[in-house]
Design an enzyme around this catalytic site. Structure first.
Site, PDB file in Angstrom:
ATOM      1  N   TYR A 130      66.363  40.259  22.847  1.00  0.00           N
ATOM      2  CA  TYR A 130      66.020  41.684  22.760  1.00  0.00           C
ATOM      3  C   TYR A 130      64.516  41.775  22.543  1.00  0.00           C
ATOM      4  O   TYR A 130      63.965  41.122  21.651  1.00  0.00           O
ATOM      5  CB  TYR A 130      66.754  42.360  21.585  1.00  0.00           C
ATOM      6  N   ASP A 156      58.015  36.124  21.078  1.00  0.00           N
ATOM      7  CA  ASP A 156      58.122  37.444  20.472  1.00  0.00           C
ATOM      8  C   ASP A 156      58.523  37.232  19.009  1.00  0.00           C
ATOM      9  O   ASP A 156      59.685  37.020  18.685  1.00  0.00           O
ATOM     10  CB  ASP A 156      59.175  38.257  21.244  1.00  0.00           C
ATOM     11  N   LYS A 178      56.544  44.904  13.019  1.00  0.00           N
ATOM     12  CA  LYS A 178      57.471  45.016  11.884  1.00  0.00           C
ATOM     13  C   LYS A 178      56.816  44.708  10.530  1.00  0.00           C
ATOM     14  O   LYS A 178      56.153  45.570   9.980  1.00  0.00           O
ATOM     15  CB  LYS A 178      58.698  44.140  12.140  1.00  0.00           C
ATOM     16  N   TYR A 187      69.425  55.437  18.880  1.00  0.00           N
ATOM     17  CA  TYR A 187      70.668  54.713  19.179  1.00  0.00           C
ATOM     18  C   TYR A 187      71.893  55.522  18.761  1.00  0.00           C
ATOM     19  O   TYR A 187      72.825  54.979  18.176  1.00  0.00           O
ATOM     20  CB  TYR A 187      70.696  53.359  18.455  1.00  0.00           C
TER      21      TYR A 187
HETATM   22  C1  LIG Z   1      62.121  40.724  18.699  1.00  0.00           C
HETATM   23  C2  LIG Z   1      61.797  42.179  18.885  1.00  0.00           C
HETATM   24  N1  LIG Z   1      60.914  42.524  19.830  1.00  0.00           N
HETATM   25  C3  LIG Z   1      60.566  43.813  20.013  1.00  0.00           C
HETATM   26  C4  LIG Z   1      61.110  44.814  19.242  1.00  0.00           C
HETATM   27  C5  LIG Z   1      60.720  46.246  19.477  1.00  0.00           C
HETATM   28  O1  LIG Z   1      59.950  46.714  18.434  1.00  0.00           O
HETATM   29  P1  LIG Z   1      59.780  48.288  18.191  1.00  0.00           P
HETATM   30  O2  LIG Z   1      61.103  48.798  17.764  1.00  0.00           O
HETATM   31  O3  LIG Z   1      58.736  48.368  17.124  1.00  0.00           O
HETATM   32  O4  LIG Z   1      59.316  48.879  19.476  1.00  0.00           O
HETATM   33  C6  LIG Z   1      62.039  44.481  18.262  1.00  0.00           C
HETATM   34  C7  LIG Z   1      62.676  45.529  17.447  1.00  0.00           C
HETATM   35  O5  LIG Z   1      63.705  45.341  16.841  1.00  0.00           O
HETATM   36  C8  LIG Z   1      62.399  43.119  18.078  1.00  0.00           C
HETATM   37  O6  LIG Z   1      63.287  42.752  17.160  1.00  0.00           O
END
Ligand SMILES: Cc1ncc(COP(=O)(O)O)c(C=O)c1O
Length: 419
Positions: A146, A240, A269, A18
């Site tokens: 996101y 998610d 995470k 980023y």
């Molecule tokens: C809700 C959500 N989904 C997917 C992702 C993507 O995860 P990664 O960065 O491990 O690919 C993130 C990352 O911040 C997220 O917050």
């Protein structure tokens, strides 16, 4: 090699996340981490307010996770998951199935959140193909959402004000609408579903808190509405929980607060307590059953090389031990109360639009942040690591943070935006 040497020699060869590499300030070289602290290579120590993108829920270098990973490293760091299985992965799959609500009990491992989302989308698409409905190719996703940086995940991420603006028009088209948080947005979504029901494979949402899209909160009733709508049009509901999972919102999984069981859930995470990359896409029985067949074409054709990595699964099992042995959810409650009380001082400060707290997520939303990089640097001067984005300053500390350390974080926010 000394710090000057490795930073200067290496920075010209690394491409940072980023980051406009031409104009960005140089990143901070880190020497080590310890619980809730980041020790910089020049000796400065920062209290960490972010827990490394929300992963390090037990603090850094927790001895229980470290020992589990060291043991596993000596025994077997990795073995391919094709045709072979091992104790750490199978134990973790079973433990996740027990922890997750309802019949979410079939775990597909991968290595990152974005990939877990891709797999969830692929699972949902093939669920319909296997059931003889090839026309269900669209997802409903939500403004402010996101889901990651890979192409499929980008396509269900809100394009407005997001990071992926340049790709507008180039990604597969899905339907991005307001969350059904009130009657008007509920009616609008009902209309979309009524018009396009036979084209919808699934709905995807971050339950309770939309993280990287602006740390926006919604209530449990919104999720219950989504469950009812998905059921009415037959679409799969995907939660998610990559950000919200493992205690961040106050319960082990955010979906518990709504009493809603999604059809598929994505996790990553904090799954390994922030030590080794790992992700999981977990399906309910009826989703898995759509793939259960004598026909090889109905199998899920996916298999990341490092799937079910033994070090990562050992770390995740150790992380789950800590959730069992240590009072993590009580710590989240205490953090929530402390942040609510201490961040309240931001209300009324010039430029502050909103202050909100849920679980171990504290948010100070500004009208706008003009100088993001300067603001980030100001926090470092205050001895804290806080990484605002967009118009949001937020805290997602590790759950083991001491009250006085948390106060240093909240005070830094109050001081910096008040000055
Ligand atoms: C809700 C959500 N989904 C997917 C992702 C993507 O995860 P990664 O960065 O491990 O690919 C993130 C990352 O911040 C997220 O917050």
């Amino acid at each position: 090699m000394d710090r000057k040497h490795w930073t200067e020699a290496g920075l010209d060869h690394v491409w940072l996340p980023y980051t406009q590499m031409k104009t960005a300030r140089p990143p901070l070289p880190v020497a080590r981490t310890d619980d809730c602290r980041i020790v910089l290579a020049d000796g400065r120590e920062l209290i960490d307010g972010i827990a490394s993108w929300w992963t390090a829920c037990h603090g850094y270098n927790h001895p229980h996770i470290r020992q589990a990973v060291e043991r596993q490293l000596a025994e077997m760091p990795h073995v391919m998951f094709g045709g072979l299985v091992h104790e750490q992965a199978l134990t973790l799959a079973r433990r996740l199935a027990v922890l997750l609500p309802g019949d979410l009990d079939r775990v597909f491992f991968s290595e990152s959140g974005s990939v877990a989302v891709e797999i969830a989308m692929k699972m949902a698409l093939q669920y319909w193909i296997n059931r003889g409905e090839r026309g269900r190719s669209k997802f409903i996703a939500f403004k402010g959402g996101y889901h990651g940086d890979t192409t499929g995940a980008m396509a269900v991420t809100d394009p407005d004000g997001g990071m992926h603006d340049v790709f507008r028009g180039l990604l597969p088209e899905h339907v991005i609408v307001d969350l059904p948080a009130d009657a008007a947005s509920g009616d609008a979504l009902e209309l979309v579903l009524a018009r396009h029901a036979e084209k919808i494979a699934g709905l995807i949402v971050e339950p309770l808190v939309q993280g990287a899209g602006g740390m926006r909160f919604h209530d449990a009733a919104t999720l219950q509405r989504l469950r009812a709508m998905a059921d009415r049009c037959g679409a799969l509901l995907v939660f998610d929980e990559i950000f919200t999972g493992f205690g961040r919102t106050g319960t082990m999984f955010a979906c518990e607060q709504a009493g809603v069981t999604p059809d598929i859930v994505t996790l990553s995470k904090a799954l390994t307590g922030g030590t080794v990359p790992l992700a999981a896409t977990v399906a309910r029985k009826h989703v898995f059953e759509a793939f259960w067949s004598d026909d090889p074409a109905k199998a899920l054709m996916h298999g990341p090389t490092y799937m079910g990595n033994a070090l990562a699964c050992a770390a995740a099992n150790a992380s789950l031990d800590l959730f069992e042995r240590e009072p993590r959810l009580q710590q989240v409650k205490a953090i929530e109360a402390q942040m609510a009380s201490e961040l309240a001082a931001c209300r009324g400060l010039l430029g502050v639009k909103d202050v909100r707290v849920r679980g171990a997520i504290g948010v100070v939303e500004m009208e706008r942040i003009a100088e993001l990089h300067a603001l980030r640097a100001r926090f470092v001067e205050e001895g804290v690591f806080i990484r605002p984005f967009g118009n949001v300053i937020y805290l997602t500390p590790s759950f083991t943070i001491a009250p006085d350390e948390l106060t240093r974080l909240t005070r830094a926010i109050v001081k910096v935006i008040g000055s």
